[in-house]
Design a protein around this motif. Structure first.
Motif, PDB file in Angstrom:
ATOM      1  N   ALA A  61       0.798  -1.244   0.196  1.00 38.62           N
ATOM      2  CA  ALA A  61       0.044  -0.038   0.086  1.00 38.62           C
ATOM      3  C   ALA A  61       0.818   1.210  -0.009  1.00 38.62           C
ATOM      4  N   VAL A  62       0.584   2.407  -0.755  1.00 39.02           N
ATOM      5  CA  VAL A  62       1.430   3.534  -0.898  1.00 39.02           C
ATOM      6  C   VAL A  62       0.365   4.530  -0.747  1.00 39.02           C
ATOM      7  N   THR A  63       0.709   5.295   0.097  1.00 39.06           N
ATOM      8  CA  THR A  63      -0.086   6.978   0.271  1.00 39.06           C
ATOM      9  C   THR A  63       1.177   7.939   0.422  1.00 39.06           C
ATOM     10  N   GLU A  64       0.459   8.955   0.461  1.00 40.27           N
ATOM     11  CA  GLU A  64       1.483  10.045   0.381  1.00 40.27           C
ATOM     12  C   GLU A  64       2.551  10.104   1.764  1.00 40.27           C
ATOM     13  N   GLY A  65       3.767  10.012   1.085  1.00 38.16           N
ATOM     14  CA  GLY A  65       4.779   9.877   2.293  1.00 38.16           C
ATOM     15  C   GLY A  65       5.081   8.474   2.961  1.00 38.16           C
ATOM     16  N   THR A  66       4.232   7.579   2.635  1.00 39.10           N
ATOM     17  CA  THR A  66       4.202   6.132   3.474  1.00 39.10           C
ATOM     18  C   THR A  66       4.111   5.043   2.628  1.00 39.10           C
ATOM     19  N   VAL A  67       5.020   3.860   2.610  1.00 40.52           N
ATOM     20  CA  VAL A  67       4.738   2.781   2.044  1.00 40.52           C
ATOM     21  C   VAL A  67       4.665   1.706   3.132  1.00 40.52           C
ATOM     22  N   SER A  68       3.613   0.888   2.994  1.00 36.03           N
ATOM     23  CA  SER A  68       3.359  -0.101   3.841  1.00 36.03           C
ATOM     24  C   SER A  68       3.484  -1.558   3.178  1.00 36.03           C
ATOM     25  N   ALA A  69       3.891  -2.546   3.789  1.00 36.96           N
ATOM     26  CA  ALA A  69       4.003  -4.081   3.044  1.00 36.96           C
ATOM     27  C   ALA A  69       3.969  -4.922   4.163  1.00 36.96           C
ATOM     28  N   THR A  70       3.389  -6.025   3.521  1.00 41.58           N
ATOM     29  CA  THR A  70       3.432  -7.324   4.567  1.00 41.58           C
ATOM     30  C   THR A  70       4.315  -8.097   3.749  1.00 41.58           C
ATOM     31  N   LEU A  71       5.371  -8.578   4.791  1.00 41.91           N
ATOM     32  CA  LEU A  71       6.328  -9.631   4.367  1.00 41.91           C
ATOM     33  C   LEU A  71       6.025 -10.887   5.035  1.00 41.91           C
ATOM     34  N   VAL A  72       6.441 -11.776   4.334  1.00 38.99           N
ATOM     35  CA  VAL A  72       6.394 -13.325   4.951  1.00 38.99           C
ATOM     36  C   VAL A  72       7.608 -14.005   4.770  1.00 38.99           C
ATOM     37  N   GLY A  73       8.060 -14.781   5.552  1.00 46.51           N
ATOM     38  CA  GLY A  73       9.234 -15.614   5.066  1.00 46.51           C
ATOM     39  C   GLY A  73       9.402 -16.885   6.189  1.00 46.51           C
ATOM     40  N   TYR A  74      10.611 -17.350   6.321  1.00 54.13           N
ATOM     41  CA  TYR A  74      10.776 -18.670   6.879  1.00 54.13           C
ATOM     42  C   TYR A  74      11.895 -18.581   8.084  1.00 54.13           C
ATOM     43  N   SER A  75      11.578 -19.205   9.219  1.00 49.51           N
ATOM     44  CA  SER A  75      12.431 -19.120  10.346  1.00 49.51           C
ATOM     45  C   SER A  75      13.633 -19.753  10.390  1.00 49.51           C
ATOM     46  N   ALA A  76      13.664 -20.960   9.541  1.00 47.71           N
ATOM     47  CA  ALA A  76      14.851 -21.983   9.183  1.00 47.71           C
ATOM     48  C   ALA A  76      14.562 -22.593   7.881  1.00 47.71           C
ATOM     49  N   PRO A  77      15.914 -22.771   7.523  1.00 51.23           N
ATOM     50  CA  PRO A  77      15.863 -23.504   6.222  1.00 51.23           C
ATOM     51  C   PRO A  77      14.907 -24.954   6.192  1.00 51.23           C
ATOM     52  N   SER A  78      14.745 -25.444   7.432  1.00 46.17           N
ATOM     53  CA  SER A  78      14.067 -26.373   7.495  1.00 46.17           C
ATOM     54  C   SER A  78      12.441 -26.689   7.306  1.00 46.17           C
ATOM     55  N   VAL A  79      11.908 -25.056   7.279  1.00 46.83           N
ATOM     56  CA  VAL A  79      10.697 -25.038   7.269  1.00 46.83           C
ATOM     57  C   VAL A  79      10.252 -24.964   5.690  1.00 46.83           C
ATOM     58  N   PRO A  80       9.373 -25.899   5.346  1.00 44.53           N
ATOM     59  CA  PRO A  80       8.625 -25.932   4.064  1.00 44.53           C
ATOM     60  C   PRO A  80       8.476 -24.681   3.077  1.00 44.53           C
ATOM     61  N   ARG A  81       9.085 -24.706   2.008  1.00 46.58           N
ATOM     62  CA  ARG A  81       9.140 -23.542   1.250  1.00 46.58           C
ATOM     63  C   ARG A  81       7.505 -23.102   0.775  1.00 46.58           C
ATOM     64  N   CYS A  82       6.604 -24.241   0.994  1.00 45.72           N
ATOM     65  CA  CYS A  82       5.186 -23.839   0.777  1.00 45.72           C
ATOM     66  C   CYS A  82       4.569 -23.038   1.648  1.00 45.72           C
ATOM     67  N   CYS A  83       5.026 -23.158   2.813  1.00 49.40           N
ATOM     68  CA  CYS A  83       4.614 -22.655   4.012  1.00 49.40           C
ATOM     69  C   CYS A  83       5.096 -21.626   5.022  1.00 49.40           C
ATOM     70  N   PRO A  84       5.348 -20.348   4.639  1.00 50.38           N
ATOM     71  CA  PRO A  84       6.088 -19.391   5.392  1.00 50.38           C
ATOM     72  C   PRO A  84       5.245 -19.505   6.923  1.00 50.38           C
ATOM     73  N   ASP A  85       6.448 -19.227   8.002  1.00 48.88           N
ATOM     74  CA  ASP A  85       5.902 -19.368   9.270  1.00 48.88           C
ATOM     75  C   ASP A  85       6.312 -18.002   9.873  1.00 48.88           C
ATOM     76  N   ARG A  86       6.610 -16.757   9.244  1.00 45.74           N
ATOM     77  CA  ARG A  86       6.935 -15.595   9.480  1.00 45.74           C
ATOM     78  C   ARG A  86       6.033 -14.680   8.913  1.00 45.74           C
ATOM     79  N   GLN A  87       5.689 -13.748   9.408  1.00 41.23           N
ATOM     80  CA  GLN A  87       4.874 -12.543   8.856  1.00 41.23           C
ATOM     81  C   GLN A  87       5.046 -11.346   9.467  1.00 41.23           C
ATOM     82  N   ARG A  88       5.357 -10.217   8.793  1.00 36.69           N
ATOM     83  CA  ARG A  88       5.473  -8.923   9.652  1.00 36.69           C
ATOM     84  C   ARG A  88       4.999  -7.852   8.622  1.00 36.69           C
ATOM     85  N   THR A  89       4.278  -6.853   9.279  1.00 40.32           N
ATOM     86  CA  THR A  89       3.948  -5.756   8.240  1.00 40.32           C
ATOM     87  C   THR A  89       4.846  -4.592   8.524  1.00 40.32           C
ATOM     88  N   VAL A  90       5.464  -3.822   7.556  1.00 42.02           N
ATOM     89  CA  VAL A  90       6.431  -2.932   7.964  1.00 42.02           C
ATOM     90  C   VAL A  90       5.756  -1.447   7.263  1.00 42.02           C
TER      91      VAL A  90
END
Length: 175
Positions: free
Chosen positions: A126-155
């Protein structure tokens, strides 16, 4: 008679527009961008991104949004870009684009907000005047299956003192 007057008036307007419209001359490649181009948002598909994609896997723009983020009267584009892949979901990069310095050049990458090397995937932007927002997902470890991210963060990134400053938002369920 009414229809004849309407047709003649319409023809006069079209003829005037053709005569007063832009000329057929093209600007030299070294000329500065036309004044109207400064108000157009940079084209995310025309930019060159700092990605190293494998053979046959060039950059793929998956999301984009525009706004005048630095309030200078010229819109910027924020693009979510990743390398094309035959399968899976490669990590995303988030790039801030500005218009070209010279007419005919591609848009410029002003900043990398998320580096694909961080191995995150952008699921919302999402982009508004002066601000960019994004939801990021990722993996806590290499052993986590790449189909199923187990980390999520909004920045969020806020424009402050001539640059974007990252503001992570609270993780759901944290204190």
């Amino acid at each position: 008679m009414h229809w004849l007057v309407t047709v003649v008036a319409l023809a006069a307007v079209i003829a005037a527009a053709c005569l007063l419209g832009p000329g057929g001359e093209s600007a030299p490649a070294s000329a500065a961008a036309p004044a109207g181009a400064a108000t157009q948002a940079p084209d995310a598909l025309a930019a060159r991104y700092p990605l190293r994609c494998g053979p046959g896997g060039g950059p793929d723009v998956v999301r984009q949004a525009t706004s005048d983020l630095d309030r200078d009267g010229r819109p910027e584009t924020v693009a979510v870009v990743r390398c094309r892949a035959g399968g899976g979901t490669p990590p995303s990069g988030v790039y801030l684009l500005a218009g070209p310095r010279e007419y005919g050049e591609p848009p410029r990458v002003l900043a990398t907000l998320v580096d694909p090397g961080e191995r995150m995937t952008v699921t919302a932007l999402a982009v508004t005047e002066g601000t960019v927002s994004a939801t990021l997902v990722g993996y806590s470890a290499p052993s986590v299956p790449r189909c199923c991210p187990d980390r999520q963060r909004t920045v969020e990134w806020h424009w402050k003192d001539g640059k974007f400053v990252l503001h992570p938002r609270a993780v759901a369920g944290s204190v």
